[in-house]
Write a protein that holds these residues in place. Structure first.
Motif, PDB file in Angstrom:
ATOM      1  N   TYR A 246       1.168  -1.467  -0.126  1.00  0.00           N
ATOM      2  CA  TYR A 246       0.087   0.433   0.043  1.00  0.00           C
ATOM      3  C   TYR A 246       0.769   1.361   0.104  1.00  0.00           C
ATOM      4  O   TYR A 246       0.255   2.455  -0.501  1.00  0.00           O
ATOM      5  N   LYS A 249       2.851   1.755  -3.560  1.00  0.00           N
ATOM      6  CA  LYS A 249       1.405   2.396  -4.685  1.00  0.00           C
ATOM      7  C   LYS A 249       1.560   3.804  -4.377  1.00  0.00           C
ATOM      8  O   LYS A 249       1.584   4.102  -5.251  1.00  0.00           O
ATOM      9  N   HIS A 250       1.480   4.266  -3.432  1.00  0.00           N
ATOM     10  CA  HIS A 250       1.320   5.910  -3.130  1.00  0.00           C
ATOM     11  C   HIS A 250       2.473   6.662  -3.010  1.00  0.00           C
ATOM     12  O   HIS A 250       2.530   7.642  -3.841  1.00  0.00           O
ATOM     13  N   ASN A 255       2.163  10.293  -3.719  1.00  0.00           N
ATOM     14  CA  ASN A 255       1.182  10.401  -2.310  1.00  0.00           C
ATOM     15  C   ASN A 255       1.955  10.098  -1.572  1.00  0.00           C
ATOM     16  O   ASN A 255       2.938   9.294  -1.190  1.00  0.00           O
ATOM     17  N   PHE A 257       1.149   8.957   1.450  1.00  0.00           N
ATOM     18  CA  PHE A 257       0.131   7.756   2.625  1.00  0.00           C
ATOM     19  C   PHE A 257       1.511   6.642   2.889  1.00  0.00           C
ATOM     20  O   PHE A 257       2.177   6.422   2.355  1.00  0.00           O
TER      21      PHE A 257
END
Length: 357
Positions: A246, A249-250, A255, A257
């Motif tokens: 996760y 990916k961000h 991003n 996150f």
């Protein structure tokens, strides 16, 4: 001989009593709580386990069902009114669900006005309200303007605000706005409160080998024989794999996150009420092992609650409760700063009453 309190207060949206702990008795600044309002049954369970002296004490659930005329007279009103309608996370979630936020939230956003009607009826000498930093910027500042207009223009209180970071007291970056008001004009200066330089790091709240066992924890979190946190707090392989994917990916999408991995010498992100889900904002690094969550006792310490604080609920409920609470020593610092002005206000009040008699 019964000790006479320095002042009385009511504790609204009380949660587990973090604000009360700073204002009450010998551990706080000498006040006596005469009414508590908290609707969540699990928070109430924790509150009652830690504040047992309920003589002459009114305990209410839903503040919307309280008639302001039945609220006991009090010198100071305290309230950490619900922050989800104004927090960054809360607003994002409500937008995603197509739900209203701020004062348009039909359940939580209007609870400020329950504070208003109680202040209007009882006219306490002072109040302190707590909320998330984002309250000031919510809806381009309009939400905060409504609050200030109500408190200053409609209710006639002298109001000051300040964003205080719990980082001065515990190893957690946690910014909260404190709103302080006095009924009578005085020279109180909220910005004159001096906060200590942040020095604490994560080690100060973690379980340590050889630490004194806490009787009311009864080995729920830490194996004192082995000197280790229980294995159940270490992330499962599946969850750790998911969190890493996760975050990757961000990160590739530009991003920010991801999880917050905390190593010795570091401080943490803000503990939130969603910590029970995956613990991703504060993961404790472990040598040659997957990271782990904080235990509820470590969360208590991160929020400035002493080890005397009893945690009678499940881990899930405890994580929610500490994530929704306050950094107690930060509130205590503001309470100390307010105390001389509360005392002066009460002396003036008594003198006025004597003259009128």
């Amino acid at each position: 001989m019964t000790h006479q309190p320095d002042f009385t207060f009511i504790d609204l949206f009380a949660g587990i009593g973090g604000i009360r702990r700073a204002f009450e008795g010998k551990k706080g600044i000498g006040g006596k709580c005469v009414m508590t309002s908290e609707w969540n049954k699990y928070a109430r369970q924790t509150y009652e386990a830690n504040f047992l002296d309920h003589d002459d004490h009114m305990f209410n659930g839903d503040i919307t069902e309280i008639d302001e005329r039945e609220v006991p007279d009090h010198d100071v009103l305290l309230g950490g009114f619900p922050c989800q309608p104004f927090s960054i996370a809360g607003v994002s979630k409500k937008n995603a669900l197509g739900r209203a936020h701020g004062f348009d939230d039909p359940t939580q956003g209007t609870l400020f006005f329950d504070i208003k009607r109680i202040i209007d009826e009882k006219r306490p000498a002072a109040f302190m309200l707590e909320n998330v930093k984002n309250l000031k910027s919510h809806d381009r500042g309009r939400t905060f303007e409504v609050i200030k207009t109500v408190l200053e223009d409609e209710l006639g209180y002298q109001v000051q605000t300040r964003v205080v970071n719990g980082r001065s007291f515990t190893p957690q970056n946690r910014e909260r706005i404190l709103i302080v008001g006095f009924r009578e004009a005085n020279d109180f200066d909220i910005d004159a409160l001096e906060l200590p330089e942040p020095r604490k790091t994560i080690e100060s709240v973690l379980h340590q080998k050889g630490e004194t066992p806490i009787p009311h924890d009864a080995g729920r979190y830490f194996d004192h024989r082995k000197g280790e946190v229980l294995d159940k707090y270490t992330l499962t392989e599946n969850l750790w794999t998911y969190l890493q994917a996760y975050a990757d990916k961000h990160k590739s999408a530009g991003n920010g996150f991801g999880f917050g991995l905390v190593k010795p010498g570091m401080t943490t992100r803000t503990l939130s009420a969603r910590y029970y889900k995956d613990g991703s904002e504060i993961l404790i690094h472990q040598e040659n092992k997957r990271p782990r969550r904080l235990t509820p006792r470590e969360c208590a310490r991160l929020m400035g609650f002493g080890d005397d604080f009893v945690i009678p609920v499940s881990d899930t409920q405890a994580y929610k409760q500490f994530g929704n609470s306050v950094v107690v020593p930060a509130i205590h610092a503001m309470a100390d700063h307010m105390k001389p002005y509360i005392e002066k206000a009460l002396v003036a009040e008594r003198e006025s009453a004597r003259r009128s008699a």
